[in-house]
Design an enzyme around this catalytic site. Structure first.
Site: not given
Ligand code: TRP
Length: 338
Positions: A120, A202, A205
């Protein structure tokens, strides 16, 4: 005043979800669908992790809306506010308070080794704030405040849970056995649903291609359209086999939502083309998700009921965590108050 009707014999599950919009079909079939049934076997506490979400910049109105949607979604997906404790993390101030204490039992080096922090801080290089760094301590506080036995998490959160255990252990070593050491909870079934556009990846979103991913609040037309565009192969045979990742994925999805075995699915579509099969999968998924969507819409339209649920949820949560926090304060040596 709200009352907690937990069965003391049952183990306690705690989990929290970030208010980042809806779930994917993959999240739903892999984990979320099990939430309802789990309530029979375990005492369950679920929070909307709104405190965690501001470690990256959020637009206030959007965060408020996403949080409410996440709360409605928990119920739409089968969590019952009468059986489980469902609340907003920010409504229970004990989380942040315990987090401060636990941060004094967490080493700088440990937090620096967290892979999510490293990822992040690369992604948000202009905003590497202290909250992003101490994020796992707050997560440890979420879990330890309830002395949760089990924590359902995805693989991306395993390192954080491991840290929570280490913090608990360290605290216990100094002050005597106090915190329960939480364990990861991996649901029994849990099918892996792959991207509709690249079935070796996978379903996610965050895929740039919106057709790759079914969201559980997508309407019927959208669901069918996305399945129609799903990537398959040139064989035109509905058969589960190596090298047929696209078809294997669609067959798996169809099998789960209809309850039919893969063999039955093969038989059902023998001699039929991929067009028919994709349409059938789309319709079956849309039918499967329709009750979730309907319940979600009903909840979102009933503000008074929602408010009653999350207020009572926070009250119940606080009853549990206040006891933990008072004991912790006493143990570390703070002066008694009241
Ligand atoms: N960090 C978790 C995630 O992003 C959400 C979370 C916050 C959580 N607190 C938690 C999960 C406590 C389990 C237990 O998915």
């Amino acid at each position: 005043m709200a009352t907690i009707n937990f069965d003391k014999e049952k183990k306690l599950i705690f989990s929290a979800i970030q208010p980042t919009g809806t779930f994917t079909l993959g999240n739903y079939l892999g984990a979320v669908k099990n939430w309802g049934p789990l309530q029979e076997e375990y005492n369950c506490i679920y929070a909307v992790a709104d405190l965690h979400s501001i470690t990256v910049r959020q637009e206030p109105a959007k965060l408020r809306q996403n949080s409410m949607q996440a709360y409605a979604l928990m119920q739409a997906c089968g969590l019952d506010p009468e059986k489980s404790i469902l609340f907003f993390q920010s409504h229970n101030h004990n989380h942040a308070e315990l987090s401060w204490v636990l941060s004094c039992y967490t080493q700088f080096g440990e937090l620096g080794r967290m892979t999510q922090f490293k990822d992040k801080s690369q992604k948000h290089a202009d905003n590497i704030n202290a909250g992003l760094f101490t994020y796992p301590v707050l997560m440890a506080a979420d879990i330890l405040a309830y002395n949760a036995d089990l924590v359902p998490i995805g693989v991306d959160q395993k390192q954080h849970l491991e840290l929570a255990r280490n913090i608990a252990q360290r605290f216990n070593q100094v002050y005597g056995d106090f915190f329960t050491l939480p364990e990861p909870f991996i649901p029994r079934m849990g099918a892996k649903v792959m991207s509709l556009q690249d079935p070796t990846k996978k379903m996610s979103k965050s895929d740039e291609n919106p057709n790759a991913c079914i969201l559980i609040l997508d309407d019927k037309d959208t669901i069918i359209r996305k399945f129609k565009r799903a990537v398959t192969d040139s064989e035109a045979e509905v058969r589960y086999a190596q090298g047929k990742d696209g078809i294997n994925n669609l067959m798996t999805i169809y099998s789960i939502v209809t309850g039919k075995s893969l063999e039955d699915v093969e038989k059902e579509f023998e001699g039929k083309g991929y067009g028919d099969f994709k349409l059938a999968v789309g319709e079956a998924v849309a039918d499967h998700l329709a009750p979730v969507r309907e319940k979600f819409d009903r909840l979102m339209a009933d503000k008074a009921y929602m408010k009653k649920c999350y207020t009572e949820g926070a009250e119940k949560a606080m009853m549990i965590t206040q006891r933990t926090l008072s004991k912790v304060y006493r143990k570390v040596g703070f002066t008694d108050f009241r």
